[in-house]
Write a protein that holds these residues in place. Structure first.
Motif, PDB file in Angstrom:
ATOM      1  N   LYS A  16       0.838  -1.192   0.000  1.00  0.00           N
ATOM      2  CA  LYS A  16       0.000   0.000   0.000  1.00  0.00           C
ATOM      3  C   LYS A  16       0.880   1.251   0.000  1.00  0.00           C
ATOM      4  O   LYS A  16       1.791   1.368   0.810  1.00  0.00           O
ATOM      5  N   LEU A  17       0.595   2.152  -0.920  1.00  0.00           N
ATOM      6  CA  LEU A  17       1.407   3.349  -1.058  1.00  0.00           C
ATOM      7  C   LEU A  17       0.883   4.482  -0.190  1.00  0.00           C
ATOM      8  O   LEU A  17      -0.330   4.674  -0.065  1.00  0.00           O
ATOM      9  N   THR A  18       1.807   5.236   0.412  1.00  0.00           N
ATOM     10  CA  THR A  18       1.430   6.438   1.156  1.00  0.00           C
ATOM     11  C   THR A  18       1.978   7.687   0.482  1.00  0.00           C
ATOM     12  O   THR A  18       1.677   8.800   0.887  1.00  0.00           O
ATOM     13  N   ALA A  19       2.790   7.498  -0.565  1.00  0.00           N
ATOM     14  CA  ALA A  19       3.383   8.638  -1.261  1.00  0.00           C
ATOM     15  C   ALA A  19       2.428   9.199  -2.299  1.00  0.00           C
ATOM     16  O   ALA A  19       1.403   8.606  -2.618  1.00  0.00           O
ATOM     17  N   LEU A 261      -7.699  19.718  14.255  1.00  0.00           N
ATOM     18  CA  LEU A 261      -7.175  19.726  12.882  1.00  0.00           C
ATOM     19  C   LEU A 261      -6.283  18.506  12.737  1.00  0.00           C
ATOM     20  O   LEU A 261      -5.281  18.365  13.435  1.00  0.00           O
ATOM     21  N   ARG A 262      -6.639  17.616  11.827  1.00  0.00           N
ATOM     22  CA  ARG A 262      -5.886  16.388  11.604  1.00  0.00           C
ATOM     23  C   ARG A 262      -5.175  16.498  10.260  1.00  0.00           C
ATOM     24  O   ARG A 262      -5.813  16.641   9.212  1.00  0.00           O
ATOM     25  N   ILE A 263      -3.837  16.456  10.294  1.00  0.00           N
ATOM     26  CA  ILE A 263      -3.016  16.682   9.100  1.00  0.00           C
ATOM     27  C   ILE A 263      -2.354  15.377   8.676  1.00  0.00           C
ATOM     28  O   ILE A 263      -1.569  14.795   9.435  1.00  0.00           O
ATOM     29  N   ALA A 264      -2.658  14.908   7.459  1.00  0.00           N
ATOM     30  CA  ALA A 264      -2.030  13.704   6.915  1.00  0.00           C
ATOM     31  C   ALA A 264      -0.907  14.101   5.963  1.00  0.00           C
ATOM     32  O   ALA A 264      -0.993  15.126   5.285  1.00  0.00           O
ATOM     33  N   GLY A 265       0.156  13.301   5.928  1.00  0.00           N
ATOM     34  CA  GLY A 265       1.223  13.556   4.974  1.00  0.00           C
ATOM     35  C   GLY A 265       2.599  13.504   5.604  1.00  0.00           C
ATOM     36  O   GLY A 265       2.765  13.153   6.774  1.00  0.00           O
ATOM     37  N   GLU A 266       3.601  13.876   4.808  1.00  0.00           N
ATOM     38  CA  GLU A 266       4.991  13.791   5.240  1.00  0.00           C
ATOM     39  C   GLU A 266       5.364  14.851   6.278  1.00  0.00           C
ATOM     40  O   GLU A 266       6.384  14.750   6.933  1.00  0.00           O
ATOM     41  N   MET A 267       4.537  15.871   6.398  1.00  0.00           N
ATOM     42  CA  MET A 267       4.857  16.933   7.333  1.00  0.00           C
ATOM     43  C   MET A 267       4.831  16.427   8.769  1.00  0.00           C
ATOM     44  O   MET A 267       3.856  15.823   9.203  1.00  0.00           O
ATOM     45  N   LYS A 268       5.907  16.680   9.494  1.00  0.00           N
ATOM     46  CA  LYS A 268       6.000  16.258  10.887  1.00  0.00           C
ATOM     47  C   LYS A 268       6.307  17.466  11.759  1.00  0.00           C
ATOM     48  O   LYS A 268       7.012  18.373  11.363  1.00  0.00           O
ATOM     49  N   ILE A 269       5.756  17.450  12.951  1.00  0.00           N
ATOM     50  CA  ILE A 269       6.001  18.524  13.912  1.00  0.00           C
ATOM     51  C   ILE A 269       6.333  17.867  15.244  1.00  0.00           C
ATOM     52  O   ILE A 269       5.641  16.961  15.677  1.00  0.00           O
ATOM     53  N   GLY A 298       1.055  11.830  10.016  1.00  0.00           N
ATOM     54  CA  GLY A 298       2.124  11.221   9.244  1.00  0.00           C
ATOM     55  C   GLY A 298       1.581  10.650   7.939  1.00  0.00           C
ATOM     56  O   GLY A 298       0.408  10.806   7.604  1.00  0.00           O
ATOM     57  N   PRO A 299       2.437   9.969   7.176  1.00  0.00           N
ATOM     58  CA  PRO A 299       1.979   9.371   5.913  1.00  0.00           C
ATOM     59  C   PRO A 299       0.969   8.254   6.194  1.00  0.00           C
ATOM     60  O   PRO A 299       1.242   7.355   6.988  1.00  0.00           O
ATOM     61  N   ILE A 300      -0.185   8.328   5.566  1.00  0.00           N
ATOM     62  CA  ILE A 300      -1.192   7.279   5.718  1.00  0.00           C
ATOM     63  C   ILE A 300      -1.678   6.842   4.336  1.00  0.00           C
ATOM     64  O   ILE A 300      -1.630   7.616   3.377  1.00  0.00           O
ATOM     65  N   ASP A 301      -2.124   5.590   4.226  1.00  0.00           N
ATOM     66  CA  ASP A 301      -2.526   5.066   2.925  1.00  0.00           C
ATOM     67  C   ASP A 301      -3.929   5.534   2.555  1.00  0.00           C
ATOM     68  O   ASP A 301      -4.624   6.205   3.342  1.00  0.00           O
ATOM     69  N   ALA A 302      -4.360   5.176   1.351  1.00  0.00           N
ATOM     70  CA  ALA A 302      -5.634   5.658   0.818  1.00  0.00           C
ATOM     71  C   ALA A 302      -6.823   5.233   1.673  1.00  0.00           C
ATOM     72  O   ALA A 302      -7.767   6.008   1.874  1.00  0.00           O
ATOM     73  N   ALA A 303      -6.778   4.009   2.193  1.00  0.00           N
ATOM     74  CA  ALA A 303      -7.886   3.515   3.019  1.00  0.00           C
ATOM     75  C   ALA A 303      -8.044   4.366   4.273  1.00  0.00           C
ATOM     76  O   ALA A 303      -9.163   4.718   4.677  1.00  0.00           O
ATOM     77  N   ARG A 304      -6.919   4.712   4.874  1.00  0.00           N
ATOM     78  CA  ARG A 304      -6.966   5.529   6.094  1.00  0.00           C
ATOM     79  C   ARG A 304      -7.412   6.952   5.776  1.00  0.00           C
ATOM     80  O   ARG A 304      -8.153   7.576   6.552  1.00  0.00           O
TER      81      ARG A 304
END
Length: 418
Positions: A16-19, A261-269, A298-304
């Protein structure tokens, strides 16, 4: 049966891709399953030597990451030779080059591809350059300089923007070599028509990932005590506009103390080894007093992602520039009421007040107001939801996307043979 060779950044796999770019694999599968074309794929990966495999009937080559010049845009002669050898072995009827962000367009401009070829545009580096700072002023940009940037000055936003400029210059040179360019939005065509006015431009359709077709549609959540806003960011990049939506959440906290606010992706804090812009966001979150209101997934897949969209009250797309915006399309497909920046190609995806609520990129007050409306107003939220989903079901219909792509292949081959 026509043989179509793809040059793209995606390795087809069961994992499963998260990119970003995860929609390319299902499109390749759909084309292969049609029985009307044979798809081949050449990509790059973290391998020491050329890897060859077959994925669901698609023959695939993974090339080692090459040595490059020109800000990483120009591949070595050895890399180009590898592509030429694979191409000669396949002898394709057409080569489909996906985007200018990597090495494929440059390899083509250097003569590595002998077969008929065209390019499909995803992002345009030369246009992104102008929006790179995402409205940050000089003082803000200076606040994005921390330990990592002091030690490595090439990681400052000033330098990263300059890299976009230089890559954009290489990109323009490459684009001028193509006689056919396919595009997914009129905005993209407008940008390209001034770079290469002599090319033939062919519109295409875009396929979403399977999870967004099969997801249960969004339903209104009557949870004004704990509303949820969902967004995505492919990385800690200013033009993605996360700093703007943080200001909106700050305003909304006065109405909804427990808003999230829920942020998905490569951005980390969360630590001091991050890039300066991520640390800037971290400081903004603290300054605005919204530490308890922001969650980085963080990075999450399409299902998430589909699950997050279904559970959210609102999705926000705060980008300052998008050439199409899959995140927007995916939100509409699930039916999540969406508030989006009126920027780039995004106004082409939805009609204001009917399928989405648009705001000016810097106008965090209006963004906050629209989020508030969709949290409170069930009738409006359901109206936006139903209409948005209906539009995506039509425009991103799998069969329509498949037939358009197959038709484009025939059309392009005919044009290039004439």
């Amino acid at each position: 049966m026509k043989k179509i060779l793809w040059l793209c950044n995606n390795q087809f796999t069961e994992i499963k891709l998260t990119a970003t770019g995860g929609w390319l694999q299902p499109l390749a599968e759909l084309l292969q399953e049609s029985g009307l074309v044979t798809i081949y794929n050449v990509t790059i990966g973290n391998v020491k030597s050329i890897q060859h495999n077959i994925y669901r009937g698609i023959e695939q080559w993974i090339l080692p990451l090459p040595k490059t010049t020109g800000y990483g845009q120009i591949p070595s002669a050895k890399f180009c030779k590898c592509i030429s050898e694979i191409e000669a072995k396949i002898n394709p009827d057409l080569v489909h080059i996906w985007g200018t962000e990597s090495l494929w367009a440059s390899a083509y401009s250097q003569g590595a591809i002998k077969s008929k070829a065209f390019i499909d545009i995803q992002g345009i580096l030369s246009s992104y350059y102008y929006y790179y700072y995402g409205g940050l002023n000089f003082k803000d940009i200076l606040q994005c300089i921390h330990l990592k940037e002091v030690i490595m000055p090439w990681r400052t936003l000033f330098h990263k923007k300059e890299v976009f400029k230089q890559k954009g210059m290489t990109e323009k040179k490459c684009l001028k070599k193509f006689s056919i360019i396919s595009y997914q939005s009129e905005w993209v065509k407008n940008q390209l028509s001034f770079i290469n006015p002599h090319a033939a431009y062919i519109p295409t359709k875009i396929l979403l990932r399977d999870n967004f077709y099969t997801a249960s549609p969004w339903t209104f959540k009557n949870k004004t005590a704990t509303p949820t806003v969902f967004t995505t960011a492919s990385g800690a990049i200013p033009y993605k506009g996360i700093h703007v939506v943080l200001k909106s959440i700050h305003l909304l906290k006065n109405i909804y103390p427990n808003i999230q606010l829920r942020i998905a992706g490569e951005m980390k804090i969360g630590n001091w080894l991050l890039d300066g812009y991520a640390i800037y966001l971290q400081k903004q979150i603290k300054k605005l007093g919204i530490e308890s209101n922001v969650v980085c997934l963080g990075p999450i897949d399409a299902a998430r992602i589909a699950e997050e969209l279904r559970n959210a009250n609102v999705c926000v797309i705060p980008s300052f520039i998008e050439t199409y915006c899959l995140a927007f399309a995916e939100s509409m497909m699930v039916g999540t009421p969406t508030v989006a920046s009126f920027a780039g190609a995004m106004p082409e995806l939805a009609e204001q007040g009917k399928e989405c609520l648009f705001y000016n990129s810097m106008d965090f007050q209006t963004c906050a107001h629209y989020i508030d409306l969709l949290i409170k107003n069930k009738e409006l939220a359901e109206y936006i939801s139903v209409n948005g989903r209906k539009k995506r079901l039509i425009e991103n219909d799998k069969n329509l996307v498949l037939q358009t792509q197959l038709s484009n292949y025939e059309k392009i081959i005919t044009i290039l043979e004439s």
